[in-house]
Design a protein around this motif. Sequence first.
Motif, short mmCIF file in Angstrom:
data_model
loop_
_atom_site.label_atom_id
_atom_site.label_comp_id
_atom_site.label_asym_id
_atom_site.label_seq_id
_atom_site.Cartn_x
_atom_site.Cartn_y
_atom_site.Cartn_z
N ALA A 1 -15.53 15.90 -4.29
CA ALA A 1 -14.47 15.07 -4.83
C ALA A 1 -13.17 15.87 -4.95
N VAL A 2 -12.06 15.19 -4.81
CA VAL A 2 -10.73 15.81 -4.81
C VAL A 2 -9.96 15.31 -6.03
N LEU A 3 -9.26 16.22 -6.71
CA LEU A 3 -8.48 15.84 -7.89
C LEU A 3 -7.47 14.76 -7.53
N ALA A 4 -7.45 13.68 -8.32
CA ALA A 4 -6.52 12.57 -8.09
C ALA A 4 -5.51 12.44 -9.23
N ASP A 5 -5.97 12.57 -10.48
CA ASP A 5 -5.09 12.47 -11.65
C ASP A 5 -5.47 13.55 -12.66
N ALA A 6 -4.46 14.24 -13.14
CA ALA A 6 -4.66 15.35 -14.07
C ALA A 6 -5.25 14.87 -15.40
N ARG A 7 -5.80 15.82 -16.11
CA ARG A 7 -6.39 15.55 -17.44
C ARG A 7 -5.30 15.04 -18.38
N ARG A 8 -5.64 13.95 -19.09
CA ARG A 8 -4.74 13.39 -20.08
C ARG A 8 -5.57 12.69 -21.15
N LEU A 9 -4.95 12.43 -22.29
CA LEU A 9 -5.62 11.71 -23.37
C LEU A 9 -5.48 10.22 -23.12
N GLN A 10 -6.61 9.51 -23.17
CA GLN A 10 -6.60 8.05 -23.14
C GLN A 10 -6.93 7.57 -24.54
N ASP A 11 -6.07 6.73 -25.07
CA ASP A 11 -6.25 6.15 -26.40
C ASP A 11 -6.41 4.65 -26.21
#
Length: 187
Positions: free
Chosen positions: A25-35
């Motif tokens: 798998a290839v990175l598509a979206d960086a780590r972020r907080l989902q609230d």
Amino acid sequence: MLEREVKLLFPTTAAARAAVLAAGAVLADARRLQDDSLYDLPDETLRKKGCVVRIRTERWTDGPDTTTLTVKGPVQSSQMKLREEHETRVEHGEALMQAFEALGMRVWFRYQKYREEFSTPGVVVAIDETPVGTYVELEGDEDAILAITIALGRSPADFIVDSYYRLFMKRRDEFGLAGPHMIFGPT
């Protein structure tokens, strides 16, 4: 649109990331907080129908917050979690929340997770760090989900189709969590 997904439990975020990358798998979206906030009417009309109305705010480290409104229908019978899903980006998330309040809708469950997304043909692969463990969520077409499951060293016997609400209710005591919401800290 039909949403098809499963979750797989991993012992750590590092183990999940290593498995996902090893599977190609290839990175598509960086780590972020989902609230995420789930809304319903006081009489629980939506929950009784098995439906979900969610407002998701994503807090990006390198850009402005984004808000998405999602409406999900009842879960259909399947080996994987399968349901109708409709999503749209919302320009003013706070205004939407205020509109829901004015309509008598209230948050009945709030949950947070750090999410990092990867892609592989036919599947979005998300690593979700939650207060009740690390999960890899696979969303896409059935054959592709089965293929990436095998590539991750797992099998359909490992599929988790519970919502994050159900996982929270099952695992909160194990993680020493109190309160009605699956959040990282007091807010």
